[in-house]
Motif scaffolding. Structure first.
Motif, PDB file in Angstrom:
ATOM      1  N   ALA A   2     -32.470 -31.022  14.831  1.00 57.94           N
ATOM      2  CA  ALA A   2     -32.632 -29.724  14.198  1.00 57.94           C
ATOM      3  C   ALA A   2     -33.735 -29.781  13.145  1.00 57.94           C
ATOM      4  O   ALA A   2     -34.027 -30.832  12.578  1.00 57.94           O
ATOM      5  CB  ALA A   2     -31.323 -29.292  13.554  1.00 57.94           C
ATOM      6  N   ILE A   4     -35.344 -28.224   9.517  1.00 56.04           N
ATOM      7  CA  ILE A   4     -35.031 -27.514   8.277  1.00 56.04           C
ATOM      8  C   ILE A   4     -36.329 -26.965   7.714  1.00 56.04           C
ATOM      9  O   ILE A   4     -37.291 -27.697   7.499  1.00 56.04           O
ATOM     10  CB  ILE A   4     -34.320 -28.428   7.270  1.00 56.04           C
ATOM     11  CG1 ILE A   4     -32.992 -28.899   7.875  1.00 56.04           C
ATOM     12  CG2 ILE A   4     -34.118 -27.696   5.944  1.00 56.04           C
ATOM     13  CD1 ILE A   4     -32.256 -29.905   7.050  1.00 56.04           C
ATOM     14  N   SER A  41     -34.402 -18.199  13.217  1.00 56.44           N
ATOM     15  CA  SER A  41     -33.542 -19.305  12.804  1.00 56.44           C
ATOM     16  C   SER A  41     -32.131 -19.103  13.347  1.00 56.44           C
ATOM     17  O   SER A  41     -31.731 -17.994  13.689  1.00 56.44           O
ATOM     18  CB  SER A  41     -33.497 -19.404  11.287  1.00 56.44           C
ATOM     19  OG  SER A  41     -32.858 -18.263  10.755  1.00 56.44           O
ATOM     20  N   TYR A  43     -29.460 -20.910  11.604  1.00 53.87           N
ATOM     21  CA  TYR A  43     -28.617 -21.051  10.415  1.00 53.87           C
ATOM     22  C   TYR A  43     -29.399 -20.716   9.166  1.00 53.87           C
ATOM     23  O   TYR A  43     -30.558 -21.076   9.039  1.00 53.87           O
ATOM     24  CB  TYR A  43     -28.100 -22.492  10.295  1.00 53.87           C
ATOM     25  CG  TYR A  43     -27.322 -22.955  11.485  1.00 53.87           C
ATOM     26  CD1 TYR A  43     -26.026 -22.533  11.703  1.00 53.87           C
ATOM     27  CD2 TYR A  43     -27.898 -23.819  12.416  1.00 53.87           C
ATOM     28  CE1 TYR A  43     -25.303 -22.954  12.815  1.00 53.87           C
ATOM     29  CE2 TYR A  43     -27.196 -24.252  13.522  1.00 53.87           C
ATOM     30  CZ  TYR A  43     -25.902 -23.809  13.710  1.00 53.87           C
ATOM     31  OH  TYR A  43     -25.208 -24.226  14.809  1.00 53.87           O
ATOM     32  N   ARG A  44     -28.741 -20.053   8.218  1.00 54.15           N
ATOM     33  CA  ARG A  44     -29.330 -19.773   6.908  1.00 54.15           C
ATOM     34  C   ARG A  44     -28.654 -20.686   5.895  1.00 54.15           C
ATOM     35  O   ARG A  44     -27.432 -20.722   5.794  1.00 54.15           O
ATOM     36  CB  ARG A  44     -29.097 -18.316   6.497  1.00 54.15           C
ATOM     37  CG  ARG A  44     -29.688 -17.278   7.417  1.00 54.15           C
ATOM     38  CD  ARG A  44     -31.056 -16.773   7.045  1.00 54.15           C
ATOM     39  NE  ARG A  44     -31.293 -16.395   5.698  1.00 54.15           N
ATOM     40  CZ  ARG A  44     -31.184 -15.157   5.226  1.00 54.15           C
ATOM     41  NH1 ARG A  44     -30.804 -14.159   5.995  1.00 54.15           N
ATOM     42  NH2 ARG A  44     -31.467 -14.902   3.969  1.00 54.15           N
ATOM     43  N   LEU A  45     -29.445 -21.433   5.176  1.00 55.19           N
ATOM     44  CA  LEU A  45     -28.924 -22.309   4.138  1.00 55.19           C
ATOM     45  C   LEU A  45     -28.954 -21.566   2.811  1.00 55.19           C
ATOM     46  O   LEU A  45     -29.933 -20.898   2.493  1.00 55.19           O
ATOM     47  CB  LEU A  45     -29.780 -23.571   4.028  1.00 55.19           C
ATOM     48  CG  LEU A  45     -29.826 -24.441   5.281  1.00 55.19           C
ATOM     49  CD1 LEU A  45     -30.839 -25.564   5.105  1.00 55.19           C
ATOM     50  CD2 LEU A  45     -28.448 -25.002   5.583  1.00 55.19           C
ATOM     51  N   TYR A  49     -25.013 -25.337  -0.545  1.00 56.15           N
ATOM     52  CA  TYR A  49     -24.645 -25.874   0.767  1.00 56.15           C
ATOM     53  C   TYR A  49     -24.568 -27.386   0.600  1.00 56.15           C
ATOM     54  O   TYR A  49     -25.485 -27.999   0.044  1.00 56.15           O
ATOM     55  CB  TYR A  49     -25.708 -25.505   1.804  1.00 56.15           C
ATOM     56  CG  TYR A  49     -25.279 -25.732   3.234  1.00 56.15           C
ATOM     57  CD1 TYR A  49     -24.788 -24.683   3.994  1.00 56.15           C
ATOM     58  CD2 TYR A  49     -25.354 -26.995   3.825  1.00 56.15           C
ATOM     59  CE1 TYR A  49     -24.390 -24.871   5.310  1.00 56.15           C
ATOM     60  CE2 TYR A  49     -24.959 -27.197   5.131  1.00 56.15           C
ATOM     61  CZ  TYR A  49     -24.473 -26.137   5.872  1.00 56.15           C
ATOM     62  OH  TYR A  49     -24.079 -26.329   7.161  1.00 56.15           O
ATOM     63  N   LEU A  54     -25.120 -31.331   5.580  1.00 57.01           N
ATOM     64  CA  LEU A  54     -26.325 -30.894   6.285  1.00 57.01           C
ATOM     65  C   LEU A  54     -27.037 -32.080   6.931  1.00 57.01           C
ATOM     66  O   LEU A  54     -27.469 -31.998   8.079  1.00 57.01           O
ATOM     67  CB  LEU A  54     -27.267 -30.171   5.328  1.00 57.01           C
ATOM     68  CG  LEU A  54     -28.597 -29.700   5.903  1.00 57.01           C
ATOM     69  CD1 LEU A  54     -28.391 -28.733   7.055  1.00 57.01           C
ATOM     70  CD2 LEU A  54     -29.446 -29.066   4.806  1.00 57.01           C
ATOM     71  N   GLU A  57     -25.040 -33.000   9.970  1.00 56.56           N
ATOM     72  CA  GLU A  57     -25.195 -31.979  11.019  1.00 56.56           C
ATOM     73  C   GLU A  57     -26.557 -32.098  11.696  1.00 56.56           C
ATOM     74  O   GLU A  57     -26.658 -32.071  12.918  1.00 56.56           O
ATOM     75  CB  GLU A  57     -25.080 -30.570  10.421  1.00 56.56           C
ATOM     76  CG  GLU A  57     -23.704 -30.181   9.998  1.00 56.56           C
ATOM     77  CD  GLU A  57     -23.711 -28.876   9.213  1.00 56.56           C
ATOM     78  OE1 GLU A  57     -24.636 -28.053   9.391  1.00 56.56           O
ATOM     79  OE2 GLU A  57     -22.789 -28.680   8.408  1.00 56.56           O
ATOM     80  N   ARG A  58     -27.588 -32.238  10.894  1.00 54.98           N
ATOM     81  CA  ARG A  58     -28.946 -32.285  11.427  1.00 54.98           C
ATOM     82  C   ARG A  58     -29.152 -33.487  12.341  1.00 54.98           C
ATOM     83  O   ARG A  58     -29.808 -33.403  13.360  1.00 54.98           O
ATOM     84  CB  ARG A  58     -29.953 -32.321  10.288  1.00 54.98           C
ATOM     85  CG  ARG A  58     -31.396 -32.292  10.796  1.00 54.98           C
ATOM     86  CD  ARG A  58     -32.361 -32.403   9.691  1.00 54.98           C
ATOM     87  NE  ARG A  58     -32.599 -33.816   9.423  1.00 54.98           N
ATOM     88  CZ  ARG A  58     -33.654 -34.279   8.785  1.00 54.98           C
ATOM     89  NH1 ARG A  58     -34.534 -33.450   8.298  1.00 54.98           N
ATOM     90  NH2 ARG A  58     -33.808 -35.554   8.595  1.00 54.98           N
ATOM     91  N   ASP A  66     -32.028 -26.593  16.877  1.00 50.22           N
ATOM     92  CA  ASP A  66     -31.652 -25.547  15.932  1.00 50.22           C
ATOM     93  C   ASP A  66     -32.617 -25.504  14.754  1.00 50.22           C
ATOM     94  O   ASP A  66     -33.199 -26.519  14.379  1.00 50.22           O
ATOM     95  CB  ASP A  66     -30.244 -25.794  15.388  1.00 50.22           C
ATOM     96  CG  ASP A  66     -29.188 -25.782  16.476  1.00 50.22           C
ATOM     97  OD1 ASP A  66     -29.478 -25.300  17.583  1.00 50.22           O
ATOM     98  OD2 ASP A  66     -28.074 -26.264  16.210  1.00 50.22           O
ATOM     99  N   TYR A  68     -32.720 -24.422  10.771  1.00 51.82           N
ATOM    100  CA  TYR A  68     -32.051 -24.038   9.535  1.00 51.82           C
ATOM    101  C   TYR A  68     -33.136 -23.534   8.592  1.00 51.82           C
ATOM    102  O   TYR A  68     -34.158 -24.199   8.427  1.00 51.82           O
ATOM    103  CB  TYR A  68     -31.393 -25.237   8.870  1.00 51.82           C
ATOM    104  CG  TYR A  68     -30.224 -25.848   9.589  1.00 51.82           C
ATOM    105  CD1 TYR A  68     -28.931 -25.631   9.127  1.00 51.82           C
ATOM    106  CD2 TYR A  68     -30.397 -26.672  10.684  1.00 51.82           C
ATOM    107  CE1 TYR A  68     -27.839 -26.218   9.751  1.00 51.82           C
ATOM    108  CE2 TYR A  68     -29.318 -27.273  11.318  1.00 51.82           C
ATOM    109  CZ  TYR A  68     -28.038 -27.039  10.845  1.00 51.82           C
ATOM    110  OH  TYR A  68     -26.971 -27.622  11.457  1.00 51.82           O
TER     111      TYR A  68
END
Length: 141
Positions: A2, A4, A41, A43-45, A49, A54, A57-58, A66, A68
């Motif tokens: 993912a 970011i 996107s 997901y919105r961080l 958070y 994170l 998850e990443r 994905d 973020y």
């Protein structure tokens, strides 16, 4: 893995524009500003958070694509960006530079981990705002 992405707006001297500034309103509301990235996107961080969550998850699935995003538009979100920087979690920065010089205010890029960034793409809009997309190339030691 993912990605970011940080989305922010700064003045030419690196300060956070005031929310009621006309050019900042354009960035916040125009389809070529922040809303453009919201549509792309998953997901919105938001500030607070959990960064370790994170990170897990990443990195949990290397095949995930994905995106973020963290919108940096106030002092609380700047602190969040600093945390992301400390853990080297920022893959891409989208910076909207407003053609303003404030001379004082909240500096957006203070206290970030030293790193090197490559320009991926630039776009200039008729109102004088320039959007620069930077990609993280490495951490400087």
């Amino acid at each position: 893995m993912a990605k970011i992405q940080i989305i922010t707006a700064v003045t030419m001297d690196g300060f956070l524009p005031k929310a009621d500034e006309n050019l900042m309103q354009w960035v916040l509301n125009d389809s070529k500003g922040f809303p453009y990235w919201h549509e792309r996107s998953i997901y919105r961080l938001v500030p607070n958070y959990p960064l370790l969550d994170l990170l897990a998850e990443r990195d949990s699935d290397k095949n995930r694509s994905d995106i973020y995003i963290a919108e940096i538009s106030d002092t609380q979100s700047i602190e969040f960006m600093r945390g992301l920087s400390r853990y080297n979690l920022i893959d891409e920065m989208v910076v909207y530079t407003l053609p303003l010089i404030l001379g004082k205010g909240t500096s957006v890029f203070d206290d970030l981990t030293p790193s090197r960034w490559n320009v991926h793409k630039t776009t200039t809009f008729p109102n004088g705002i320039t959007r620069i997309i930077y990609r993280n190339s490495c951490i400087l030691q």
